[in-house]
Motif scaffolding. Structure first.
Motif, PDB file in Angstrom:
ATOM      1  N   LYS A   1      -4.695 -13.488  -9.691  1.00  0.00           N
ATOM      2  CA  LYS A   1      -4.140 -13.723  -8.357  1.00  0.00           C
ATOM      3  C   LYS A   1      -2.614 -13.650  -8.418  1.00  0.00           C
ATOM      4  N   ARG A   2      -2.055 -12.781  -7.619  1.00  0.00           N
ATOM      5  CA  ARG A   2      -0.601 -12.625  -7.602  1.00  0.00           C
ATOM      6  C   ARG A   2      -0.069 -12.261  -6.216  1.00  0.00           C
ATOM      7  N   THR A   3      -0.955 -12.079  -5.252  1.00  0.00           N
ATOM      8  CA  THR A   3      -0.501 -11.637  -3.937  1.00  0.00           C
ATOM      9  C   THR A   3       0.312 -12.717  -3.211  1.00  0.00           C
ATOM     10  N   HIS A   4       0.192 -13.968  -3.653  1.00  0.00           N
ATOM     11  CA  HIS A   4       0.955 -15.041  -3.016  1.00  0.00           C
ATOM     12  C   HIS A   4       2.461 -14.893  -3.245  1.00  0.00           C
ATOM     13  N   LEU A   5       2.842 -14.030  -4.165  1.00  0.00           N
ATOM     14  CA  LEU A   5       4.257 -13.876  -4.504  1.00  0.00           C
ATOM     15  C   LEU A   5       5.015 -12.982  -3.527  1.00  0.00           C
ATOM     16  N   VAL A   6       4.280 -12.220  -2.725  1.00  0.00           N
ATOM     17  CA  VAL A   6       4.919 -11.294  -1.791  1.00  0.00           C
ATOM     18  C   VAL A   6       4.244 -11.399  -0.425  1.00  0.00           C
ATOM     19  N   GLU A   7       4.782 -10.653   0.534  1.00  0.00           N
ATOM     20  CA  GLU A   7       4.273 -10.709   1.899  1.00  0.00           C
ATOM     21  C   GLU A   7       3.393  -9.506   2.208  1.00  0.00           C
ATOM     22  N   GLU A   8       2.428  -9.707   3.085  1.00  0.00           N
ATOM     23  CA  GLU A   8       1.632  -8.596   3.582  1.00  0.00           C
ATOM     24  C   GLU A   8       2.462  -7.745   4.543  1.00  0.00           C
ATOM     25  N   ASN A   9       2.024  -6.494   4.709  1.00  0.00           N
ATOM     26  CA  ASN A   9       2.655  -5.560   5.657  1.00  0.00           C
ATOM     27  C   ASN A   9       4.146  -5.388   5.408  1.00  0.00           C
ATOM     28  N   THR A  10       4.538  -5.525   4.156  1.00  0.00           N
ATOM     29  CA  THR A  10       5.926  -5.329   3.741  1.00  0.00           C
ATOM     30  C   THR A  10       5.944  -4.323   2.602  1.00  0.00           C
TER      31      THR A  10
ATOM     32  N   SER B   1       6.612   4.549  -7.601  1.00  0.00           N
ATOM     33  CA  SER B   1       6.415   4.359  -6.166  1.00  0.00           C
ATOM     34  C   SER B   1       7.489   3.475  -5.549  1.00  0.00           C
ATOM     35  N   ASP B   2       7.834   3.797  -4.298  1.00  0.00           N
ATOM     36  CA  ASP B   2       8.665   2.907  -3.491  1.00  0.00           C
ATOM     37  C   ASP B   2       7.913   2.529  -2.219  1.00  0.00           C
ATOM     38  N   ASN B   3       6.576   2.573  -2.315  1.00  0.00           N
ATOM     39  CA  ASN B   3       5.743   2.413  -1.126  1.00  0.00           C
ATOM     40  C   ASN B   3       4.467   1.631  -1.477  1.00  0.00           C
ATOM     41  N   ILE B   4       4.657   0.400  -1.953  1.00  0.00           N
ATOM     42  CA  ILE B   4       3.559  -0.449  -2.419  1.00  0.00           C
ATOM     43  C   ILE B   4       3.358  -1.589  -1.424  1.00  0.00           C
ATOM     44  N   PHE B   5       2.096  -1.910  -1.154  1.00  0.00           N
ATOM     45  CA  PHE B   5       1.789  -2.992  -0.224  1.00  0.00           C
ATOM     46  C   PHE B   5       0.792  -3.961  -0.844  1.00  0.00           C
TER      47      PHE B   5
ATOM     48  N   TYR C   1      -9.265   0.478   2.862  1.00  0.00           N
ATOM     49  CA  TYR C   1      -8.973   1.766   3.502  1.00  0.00           C
ATOM     50  C   TYR C   1      -8.143   1.567   4.771  1.00  0.00           C
ATOM     51  N   ASP C   2      -8.556   0.650   5.616  1.00  0.00           N
ATOM     52  CA  ASP C   2      -7.839   0.416   6.873  1.00  0.00           C
ATOM     53  C   ASP C   2      -6.412  -0.057   6.622  1.00  0.00           C
ATOM     54  N   TYR C   3      -6.241  -0.945   5.647  1.00  0.00           N
ATOM     55  CA  TYR C   3      -4.919  -1.497   5.367  1.00  0.00           C
ATOM     56  C   TYR C   3      -3.998  -0.434   4.761  1.00  0.00           C
ATOM     57  N   ALA C   4      -4.528   0.357   3.822  1.00  0.00           N
ATOM     58  CA  ALA C   4      -3.726   1.417   3.201  1.00  0.00           C
ATOM     59  C   ALA C   4      -3.340   2.479   4.229  1.00  0.00           C
ATOM     60  N   GLU C   5      -4.258   2.811   5.119  1.00  0.00           N
ATOM     61  CA  GLU C   5      -3.977   3.793   6.161  1.00  0.00           C
ATOM     62  C   GLU C   5      -2.924   3.274   7.140  1.00  0.00           C
ATOM     63  N   LYS C   6      -3.064   2.022   7.537  1.00  0.00           N
ATOM     64  CA  LYS C   6      -2.121   1.443   8.490  1.00  0.00           C
ATOM     65  C   LYS C   6      -0.697   1.494   7.952  1.00  0.00           C
ATOM     66  N   ASN C   7      -0.553   1.243   6.663  1.00  0.00           N
ATOM     67  CA  ASN C   7       0.779   1.182   6.065  1.00  0.00           C
ATOM     68  C   ASN C   7       1.185   2.476   5.365  1.00  0.00           C
ATOM     69  N   GLN C   8       0.265   3.445   5.318  1.00  0.00           N
ATOM     70  CA  GLN C   8       0.537   4.713   4.623  1.00  0.00           C
ATOM     71  C   GLN C   8       1.072   4.461   3.214  1.00  0.00           C
ATOM     72  N   ALA C   9       0.374   3.579   2.511  1.00  0.00           N
ATOM     73  CA  ALA C   9       0.810   3.133   1.185  1.00  0.00           C
ATOM     74  C   ALA C   9       0.488   4.162   0.112  1.00  0.00           C
ATOM     75  N   ASP C  10       1.336   4.207  -0.927  1.00  0.00           N
ATOM     76  CA  ASP C  10       0.958   4.937  -2.140  1.00  0.00           C
ATOM     77  C   ASP C  10      -0.212   4.219  -2.806  1.00  0.00           C
ATOM     78  N   PHE C  11      -0.105   2.909  -2.877  1.00  0.00           N
ATOM     79  CA  PHE C  11      -1.237   2.097  -3.301  1.00  0.00           C
ATOM     80  C   PHE C  11      -1.052   0.669  -2.820  1.00  0.00           C
ATOM     81  N   ILE C  12      -2.165  -0.045  -2.749  1.00  0.00           N
ATOM     82  CA  ILE C  12      -2.129  -1.463  -2.409  1.00  0.00           C
ATOM     83  C   ILE C  12      -2.721  -2.248  -3.573  1.00  0.00           C
TER      84      ILE C  12
END
Length: 302
Positions: free
Chosen positions: A135-144, A201-205, A104-115
């Motif tokens: 596991k696939r999050t290693h392929l991209v960066e956080e807060n981007t 979406s163009d707003n994924i984190f 919740y905190d991370y999605a709110e901070k970034n105003q994401a469509d989804f994380i």
């Protein structure tokens, strides 16, 4: 408005359901609801749901005749009040007691469509981890911020595509805005739902945390033997995706998916093969299946 609606479709998972509920009701985030839909269970699942409903006012209970996971999730979505949606399998566990708060905190901070985040899959009795890579999050960066076309291309190119909804934390208004629901009457419904969700979406984190444990059971959709129904449902997914869009990424996705599906399709009984192959042929899908998978489908023995 509550912060999170946890959607829990339930069908014959009595041996595991208490563990699932316990991982939810002890979350550090208190402002959420659990929408539990009993999809015609014939075991003691309903008794367990009612027990937790009596103990915790956040548990909202619906019951329906067995219609499948898509119908159960759609029913829950119609009643969800949360700002965000988390769709959890009813034999899974949240492995971090702060999981919902973190999301919740991370999605709110970034105003994401989804994380999206990572998970761990394990065997039915929790004796060992399975080889299914969640596991696939290693392929991209956080807060981007990433757009869906880029994300799906990346996951296909790296063989890291994972369609499951239980690795996603989704803004409910986004689902409503794009008019997305689960396709009734099929298995592998996540393939269709998450692909359209992503491409809309163009707003994924990305959140680089491991938050959920997913149980692989012999009686689950993922655990049962491959059948003609699997193939036909994947073909329905293909039909619906091409109805949604004929963009290059859809054709790429279908090449990635249908070639694997029909390669595995050699496992079904030979007498069932002509009908499903004819459907693929007349739908124009052989170009996605490819020669190698076609030969394996017809001639490999198991």
């Amino acid at each position: 408005m509550v912060k999170v609606s946890v959607i829990l479709p339930i069908y014959n998972v009595a041996p595991y359901l208490e563990e699932t509920f316990e991982s939810l009701i002890h979350q550090s985030l208190s402002d959420f609801e659990i929408i539990a839909v009993n999809d015609g269970s014939t075991d003691h699942s309903e008794e367990i749901i009612k027990k937790y409903q009596q103990q915790d006012a956040r548990v909202i209970f619906f019951s329906q005749n067995n219609q499948g996971q898509s119908a159960a999730r759609n029913l829950a979505l119609r009643h969800a009040r949360g700002k965000y949606i988390y769709m959890m399998d009813s034999d899974d566990i949240l492995s971090n007691p702060n999981a919902l708060q973190i999301c919740y905190d991370y999605a709110e901070k970034n105003q994401a469509d989804f994380i999206f985040f990572d998970g761990e899959s394990f065997s039915e009795a929790k004796k060992h981890r399975t080889s299914w890579n969640t596991k696939r999050t290693h392929l991209v960066e956080e807060n981007t911020r990433y757009d869906g076309n880029y994300m799906l291309n990346l996951m296909l190119d790296t063989q890291a595509h994972n369609c499951v909804v239980w690795l996603l934390f989704i803004r409910r208004d986004f689902i409503k805005r794009i008019g997305l629901r689960f396709h009734d009457g099929i298995i592998h419904e996540d393939e269709l739902f998450t692909t359209i969700l992503t491409l809309s979406s163009d707003n994924i984190f990305c959140l680089r945390q491991n938050l959920v444990g997913h149980r692989i059971r012999t009686a689950s959709t993922m655990g049962i033997s491959f059948s003609k129904r699997n193939l036909n449902c994947y073909l329905t997914v293909a039909d619906q995706l091409l109805h949604f869009s004929k963009a290059p990424i859809i054709h790429k996705f279908l090449r990635y998916t249908l070639s694997k599906v029909f390669y595995t399709g050699h496992l079904i009984p030979f007498k069932q093969k002509p009908a499903v192959f004819w459907r693929a042929l007349t739908s124009g899908y052989l170009k996605y299946i490819g020669l190698k998978s076609t030969l394996v489908f017809w001639f490999k023995r198991h």
